[in-house]
Design an enzyme around this catalytic site. Sequence first.
Site, PDB file in Angstrom:
ATOM      1  N   ASP A  24     -64.106 -16.986  50.047  1.00 41.59           N
ATOM      2  CA  ASP A  24     -62.721 -17.170  50.599  1.00 41.59           C
ATOM      3  C   ASP A  24     -61.824 -16.324  50.024  1.00 41.59           C
ATOM      4  O   ASP A  24     -61.492 -16.266  48.811  1.00 41.59           O
ATOM      5  CB  ASP A  24     -62.426 -18.703  50.320  1.00 41.59           C
ATOM      6  CG  ASP A  24     -60.877 -19.225  50.392  1.00 41.59           C
ATOM      7  OD1 ASP A  24     -60.152 -18.209  51.127  1.00 41.59           O
ATOM      8  OD2 ASP A  24     -60.241 -20.061  50.100  1.00 41.59           O
ATOM      9  N   LYS A  87     -53.518  -9.415  51.394  1.00 41.54           N
ATOM     10  CA  LYS A  87     -53.983  -9.946  52.623  1.00 41.54           C
ATOM     11  C   LYS A  87     -53.046 -10.238  53.685  1.00 41.54           C
ATOM     12  O   LYS A  87     -53.350  -9.934  54.769  1.00 41.54           O
ATOM     13  CB  LYS A  87     -54.478 -11.659  52.174  1.00 41.54           C
ATOM     14  CG  LYS A  87     -55.170 -12.320  53.428  1.00 41.54           C
ATOM     15  CD  LYS A  87     -55.614 -13.619  53.141  1.00 41.54           C
ATOM     16  CE  LYS A  87     -56.272 -14.295  54.187  1.00 41.54           C
ATOM     17  NZ  LYS A  87     -56.570 -15.669  53.597  1.00 41.54           N
ATOM     18  N   GLU A 187     -60.929 -19.954  58.506  1.00 41.61           N
ATOM     19  CA  GLU A 187     -60.894 -20.883  57.407  1.00 41.61           C
ATOM     20  C   GLU A 187     -61.033 -22.309  57.986  1.00 41.61           C
ATOM     21  O   GLU A 187     -61.303 -23.042  57.174  1.00 41.61           O
ATOM     22  CB  GLU A 187     -59.486 -20.427  56.761  1.00 41.61           C
ATOM     23  CG  GLU A 187     -59.720 -19.253  55.978  1.00 41.61           C
ATOM     24  CD  GLU A 187     -58.221 -18.664  55.456  1.00 41.61           C
ATOM     25  OE1 GLU A 187     -57.342 -19.281  55.870  1.00 41.61           O
ATOM     26  OE2 GLU A 187     -58.200 -17.347  55.060  1.00 41.61           O
ATOM     27  N   ASP A 211     -53.341 -26.702  56.203  1.00 36.82           N
ATOM     28  CA  ASP A 211     -53.196 -25.944  55.067  1.00 36.82           C
ATOM     29  C   ASP A 211     -52.060 -25.347  54.249  1.00 36.82           C
ATOM     30  O   ASP A 211     -51.311 -24.630  54.911  1.00 36.82           O
ATOM     31  CB  ASP A 211     -54.322 -24.684  55.451  1.00 36.82           C
ATOM     32  CG  ASP A 211     -54.707 -23.673  54.314  1.00 36.82           C
ATOM     33  OD1 ASP A 211     -53.932 -23.788  53.385  1.00 36.82           O
ATOM     34  OD2 ASP A 211     -55.549 -22.862  54.513  1.00 36.82           O
TER      35      ASP A 211
END
Length: 611
Positions: A24, A87, A187, A211
């Site tokens: 992850d 990211k 994800e 999330d």
Amino acid sequence: MAKIPINIQSGEIQKNSETIIGIDLGTTNSLVAHIVDGQPVAVKGKDGKSTLVPSIVHFTEDGRILVGEAAREKLISDPQNTIYSVKRLMGKSYGDVNEFEQYFGYKIIDEDTDSLVKIRVGNRFYTPIELSAEILKELKRRIEKELDATVSKAVITVPAYFNDAQRQATRDAGKLAGLDVLRIVNEPTAASLSYGLNKDQSESQTIAVYDLGGGTFDISILQIQDGIFEVLATNGDTFLGGDDLDRAIVDHWTKTTENAKTFSQSLRLLAEEAKKTLSSKDHFSKDLDGQNYSLSRQDFEQLIKPLLDKTLEACKNALQDAKLESAQIDHIVMVGGSTRVPLVKKSVADFFGKAVYDKLNPDEVVALGAGIQADVLAGNQKDILLLDVTPLSLGIETVGGLMDVIISRNSKVPSKAGRQYTTSVDGQANLKVGVYQGERDLVEHNRKLGEFILRGIPPMPAGLPKIEIQFILNADGILLVKAKELRSNVEQEIEIRSQYGLSEEDMGRMLLESIQNAEGDMKIRALLEARNEAQNILLSSEKFLKQNESIISEEEMTQTKALVEALQKSVAGEDKDAINKAMDDLNTYTSPLAHRAMDFNIAEAMKGKKI
Ligand code: AMP
């Protein structure tokens, strides 16, 4: 026969080198997981405590690179050389990120607004791919230490909304870190896998994955059918997360506490501590620099309510895009550290009218799911299907520039399909196989993936060769196209990488165009098909007339030729109905002649033979 891998240099027997790891690669934290005794486990760091590796890279003055906790310590003392949230920059051009440049404490370089961003550290430039690769290398080191073996294969997760450039950048980062990235997994898909939601294969189920991490919020609506995950909709806010909850507390304290410090890093850290405490206790109180700071859970919940309402608004929008009502969601999965806040769980459960899945560590669920996917790819979980589908149809060009689909859109991967074709000209020795991706009827509107020529077909009349074209799409998204002439066994093949060549925007555009142009395409397809058929009839009529001159009267010959000419004329035009009519006329007239010719030929063949 079992194979035993031996290191040629040392002579030692190598441990199983086929472990595939799940990663992850997060905005704030990253984790690596693998399977132990059939169960996914996230790997802990040196201290044996945390499984989280802060996604932070620090460049020391003497040229060393620190990753994780050690890098996080430099965040305040040396922000220029400490890179976080990389990211957010993956696969982005400067034009994409310049609005929120002030958010970063480091320098982003504007060289050329169209090319990918670079980050300046001292007098060197780094791409987000290189920086992510450093984080991946750290994760690789961690697991290699844990396993006491080298690891070279990985599954890496990305947000469901990542476009092709961002996915490709993630793959490249893996490669740079010495990892063969077997699969990029969404994800929310990974999170659902870790709760085993794919195991119930009875019928289709819908899942909402909520999330809420440190700095980002994503809601994804997924559908699983026959073990295949499909993303129905995504929504969210790339600048909303736990940090905002901390900020709300800091703002509250600066307004309500006498002699409160104005914003400072230490006050922010205290706010985070208060937030975490209030996840399990009703009250928080602590002194900082001689000043007491306190907060009740009730007050905290009031402070964060507007932020949670924002996330629920995004859930509403995602449901709308997926054309679903909240009651139609079968499962709700909680991901991200901030979902530990009791009010978050309660608000989400109330919104969907169902209990949420929250038993697993919300920081680890994505990595654990990646670990499960890795295990599936390693062939250890035979009962789980592979989960990808091809986003666009794959096919070849046939006569007239038509797209003939061999593997259709949304087919499971891996997948294999084949079809037989033949030649359109007598004695044709070569056949060009053009491979395309897309939904339109004409290949010129689709995307060409490659082409090759099947050479050396032995001379045969048109229509006689049997050419089998096979498409084999493997789990890595690589397409192998094989062509084989079955009478002579002449064959040829090429390998095409198909899956990551298109951005999601391109994909969306191609699908939209195929819908918008469906009617026009259908008309053109019908015309081209009529023309192809007419060409075949013209060819065979010509042959027939030549071979059967002796049994056809002069009048019949003239009439047939006139009908042939009429057909030729209509083929040159644009009217498919006219072509079909001319074909019908010719067929109707010549069919009794063909019967006569057949009888005659049989009689000739039987002459002098006894039955
Ligand atoms: P992630 O990006 O998923 O690692 O999420 C990290 C976020 O979760 C940070 O904002 C943390 O402050 C927050 N977090 C971690 N533990 C807790 C907790 N017990 N209660 C509330 N928030 C937490």
